[in-house]
Design a protein around this motif. Structure first.
Motif, short mmCIF file in Angstrom:
data_model
loop_
_atom_site.label_atom_id
_atom_site.label_comp_id
_atom_site.label_asym_id
_atom_site.label_seq_id
_atom_site.Cartn_x
_atom_site.Cartn_y
_atom_site.Cartn_z
N MET A 1 5.18 -11.34 9.02
CA MET A 1 4.35 -12.53 8.95
C MET A 1 4.21 -12.96 7.50
SD MET A 1 0.55 -13.19 10.53
CE MET A 1 -0.19 -14.81 10.46
N ARG A 2 4.42 -14.22 7.25
CA ARG A 2 4.39 -14.74 5.89
C ARG A 2 3.18 -15.65 5.72
NH1 ARG A 2 9.71 -17.73 4.60
NH2 ARG A 2 8.95 -18.96 6.38
N PHE A 3 2.45 -15.42 4.64
CA PHE A 3 1.32 -16.27 4.29
C PHE A 3 1.69 -17.06 3.04
CE2 PHE A 3 -0.50 -12.63 6.50
CZ PHE A 3 -1.46 -13.20 7.33
N TYR A 4 1.67 -18.39 3.13
CA TYR A 4 1.93 -19.22 1.97
C TYR A 4 0.64 -19.40 1.18
CZ TYR A 4 6.62 -20.54 3.52
OH TYR A 4 7.94 -20.52 3.88
N LYS A 5 0.73 -19.24 -0.13
CA LYS A 5 -0.46 -19.22 -0.99
C LYS A 5 -0.51 -20.42 -1.93
CE LYS A 5 -0.35 -16.38 -4.46
NZ LYS A 5 -0.26 -17.40 -5.54
N GLY A 6 -1.68 -21.04 -2.00
CA GLY A 6 -2.00 -22.00 -3.04
C GLY A 6 -2.97 -21.36 -4.01
N GLU A 7 -2.95 -21.78 -5.27
CA GLU A 7 -3.81 -21.13 -6.26
C GLU A 7 -4.33 -22.15 -7.27
OE1 GLU A 7 -3.82 -17.18 -9.15
OE2 GLU A 7 -2.14 -17.57 -7.78
N LEU A 8 -5.64 -22.11 -7.48
CA LEU A 8 -6.30 -22.91 -8.50
C LEU A 8 -6.72 -22.00 -9.65
CD1 LEU A 8 -8.71 -25.06 -6.25
CD2 LEU A 8 -6.37 -25.61 -6.97
N PHE A 9 -6.76 -22.55 -10.88
CA PHE A 9 -7.14 -21.77 -12.05
C PHE A 9 -6.29 -20.49 -12.10
CE2 PHE A 9 -10.98 -23.54 -9.93
CZ PHE A 9 -11.20 -24.62 -10.76
N SER A 10 -5.01 -20.65 -12.01
CA SER A 10 -4.10 -19.52 -11.75
C SER A 10 -4.02 -18.51 -12.87
CB SER A 10 -2.70 -20.04 -11.46
OG SER A 10 -2.14 -20.63 -12.63
N GLY A 11 -4.33 -18.95 -14.12
CA GLY A 11 -4.07 -18.05 -15.24
C GLY A 11 -2.58 -17.76 -15.31
N PRO A 12 -2.19 -16.72 -16.03
CA PRO A 12 -0.77 -16.44 -16.22
C PRO A 12 -0.09 -15.83 -15.00
CG PRO A 12 -2.05 -14.74 -17.26
CD PRO A 12 -3.03 -15.78 -16.79
N GLY A 13 -0.88 -15.38 -14.01
CA GLY A 13 -0.25 -14.86 -12.80
C GLY A 13 -0.65 -13.45 -12.42
N GLY A 14 -1.81 -12.97 -12.86
CA GLY A 14 -2.25 -11.64 -12.46
C GLY A 14 -2.50 -11.55 -10.97
N ILE A 15 -3.24 -12.52 -10.44
CA ILE A 15 -3.49 -12.55 -8.99
C ILE A 15 -2.18 -12.77 -8.24
CG2 ILE A 15 -4.49 -13.96 -7.15
CD1 ILE A 15 -6.98 -14.29 -8.81
N ALA A 16 -1.37 -13.72 -8.72
CA ALA A 16 -0.13 -14.06 -8.03
C ALA A 16 0.84 -12.88 -8.00
CB ALA A 16 0.53 -15.27 -8.69
N LYS A 17 0.94 -12.17 -9.11
CA LYS A 17 1.83 -11.01 -9.16
C LYS A 17 1.34 -9.92 -8.23
CE LYS A 17 5.60 -9.30 -10.95
NZ LYS A 17 6.90 -9.97 -10.69
N GLY A 18 0.03 -9.69 -8.23
CA GLY A 18 -0.52 -8.70 -7.30
C GLY A 18 -0.26 -9.07 -5.86
N ALA A 19 -0.37 -10.38 -5.55
CA ALA A 19 -0.10 -10.85 -4.19
C ALA A 19 1.37 -10.66 -3.83
CB ALA A 19 -0.50 -12.32 -4.06
N GLN A 20 2.27 -10.94 -4.78
CA GLN A 20 3.70 -10.75 -4.53
C GLN A 20 4.03 -9.29 -4.23
OE1 GLN A 20 5.99 -12.23 -7.85
NE2 GLN A 20 6.29 -14.23 -6.92
N GLU A 21 3.38 -8.39 -4.94
CA GLU A 21 3.69 -6.97 -4.81
C GLU A 21 3.04 -6.32 -3.59
OE1 GLU A 21 2.68 -5.11 -8.50
OE2 GLU A 21 4.30 -6.11 -9.62
N ALA A 22 2.08 -7.00 -2.98
CA ALA A 22 1.38 -6.44 -1.82
C ALA A 22 2.16 -6.74 -0.55
CB ALA A 22 -0.02 -7.03 -1.73
N LYS A 23 2.94 -5.79 -0.10
CA LYS A 23 3.73 -5.95 1.12
C LYS A 23 3.36 -4.83 2.09
CE LYS A 23 7.74 -8.21 -1.04
NZ LYS A 23 7.11 -8.49 -2.34
N VAL A 24 3.18 -5.21 3.35
CA VAL A 24 2.74 -4.25 4.37
C VAL A 24 3.65 -4.37 5.58
CG1 VAL A 24 0.89 -3.62 5.97
CG2 VAL A 24 0.33 -4.26 3.61
N THR A 25 4.15 -3.25 6.07
CA THR A 25 4.99 -3.23 7.26
C THR A 25 4.18 -2.72 8.45
OG1 THR A 25 6.98 -2.81 5.94
CG2 THR A 25 7.10 -2.31 8.30
N GLN A 26 4.21 -3.48 9.53
CA GLN A 26 3.52 -3.07 10.75
C GLN A 26 4.34 -1.96 11.43
OE1 GLN A 26 3.18 -5.86 14.15
NE2 GLN A 26 0.97 -5.81 13.71
#
Length: 368
Positions: A1-26
């Motif tokens: 399942m893929r969740f598309y993300k929008g981001e405000l006040f993104s900064g350099p990408g700390g949240i975005a990078k953490g989100a990219q690296e968070a992968k879970v297999t059912q």
């Protein structure tokens, strides 16, 4: 399942990078639950270029929108397509413990309302909002109550918590309020996010462990700072973990400052403890200082304390990079929170704790 993300006040990408690296297999189906970037916004051009280069893989990307959030066409699905999740680390200037704490009455305090606007326009399945721990006390606590009330009234079940990131593998004492909101219809179906349990509560990653890992010869953003002879002499008299008010300092090297003696001024790290909080601004004496060498940390060292990998390249001049690193959410902390969210939707069990009762809306309202 893929969740598309929008981001405000993104900064350099700390949240975005953490989100990219968070992968879970059912386990039962083998389906991969993951998060993909769809669009983002930040005011600062250097910051947007850093985000584009590291999150999108190119220096400039049409999905990264530089400029004031007030000018972002929120709700225009042609320019900002639909999203499944929203993240926003709304500016902390008016909520920080350092400063006047104007809260909603400041220039930056009301900017959280653009997160509200985006939530109403896109109805994401979940959102993640971030701010400093001082948020809960700004405007005598009224600002935090207002923000939580506004988010809840959008139709979301909220789980706010004060995360102490040193308890989650981050080599830095950084405490931030993270609000996870699950849309009510999903929450009622059983997708009920819980705060992930600390991973390193009794075995912190220290500043020494983070900074003594060897650097590649061509590592990015690792220019050594230059100091005056007086600063070098001062540092030579300050012990590990000490600051500018060390009793070891000779009289002629002591600062002539009236009033409060901030503990972070010319403060050396203690290699056996997590670092104190990385900041993005401040004058002389606020750049964080090596426990042994007579110098401030490099931007790469600060980035390591924020758990950015060494191949994450920050764009812009040195002070711009310092600001970007200081404003970021630690990558590892973000990854753990997003992994817990994905496990919630994948039906994968994980260790949990109760959220901090001091930042729950009902408790805050009751205390007034």
């Amino acid at each position: 399942m893929r969740f598309y993300k929008g981001e405000l006040f993104s900064g350099p990408g700390g949240i975005a990078k953490g989100a990219q690296e968070a992968k879970v297999t059912q386990p039962e189906t083998g389906e991969l639950f993951h998060i993909e970037h769809r669009w983002s916004n930040d005011l600062d051009l250097d910051t947007c270029q850093t985000f584009a280069r590291n999150i999108c893989g190119r220096d400039f990307d049409s999905t990264v929108h530089p400029g004031p959030v007030q000018e972002l066409p929120l709700g225009n699905k042609d320019e900002l397509p639909p999203i499944d999740c929203l993240t926003f680390g709304f500016p902390c200037n008016d909520y920080s413990q350092v400063g006047k704490k104007k809260g909603l009455e400041g220039d930056y305090g009301p900017l959280y309302t653009y997160g509200i606007k985006a939530i109403k326009a896109y109805k994401p399945i979940f959102f993640v909002a971030e701010n400093v721990g001082g948020l809960k006390s700004a405007n005598e606590g009224k600002a935090f109550v207002q923000i939580l009330t506004d988010l809840e009234e959008c139709g979301y079940y909220l789980t706010p918590h004060l995360y102490k990131f040193e308890e989650y593998g981050v080599p830095q004492a950084r405490h931030r309020i993270i609000i996870v909101g699950i849309r009510n219809d999903y929450y009622e179906k059983g997708y009920q996010f819980k705060v992930p349990a600390p991973t390193t509560k009794h075995n912190y990653v220290t500043a020494g462990e983070a900074l003594t890992v060897p650097y590649e010869d061509d590592v990015l953003n690792h220019e050594l700072p230059r100091h005056s002879e007086k600063v070098i002499q001062m540092l030579d008299h300050i012990e590990e973990g000490g600051n500018a008010w060390s009793p070891n300092l000779p009289e002629h090297l002591r600062l002539k400052v009236k009033g409060a003696r901030l503990s972070s001024i010319y403060k050396r790290l203690d290699r056996n403890r997590p670092a104190y909080t990385v900041t993005g601004s401040g004058g002389g004496g606020t750049h964080m200082y090596h426990w042994q060498e007579n110098r401030a940390l490099t931007n790469r060292e600060r980035a390591r304390l924020q758990t950015f990998q060494d191949d994450f390249e920050f764009c812009g001049r040195r002070e711009s990079v310092r600001k970007q690193i200081g404003m970021a959410v630690p990558v590892e902390g973000a990854r753990i929170i997003f992994a817990a969210i994905l496990k919630t939707f994948a039906g994968v069990a994980y260790d949990q704790i109760e959220p901090d009762p001091k930042v729950q809306l009902k408790n805050l309202q009751h205390s007034k």
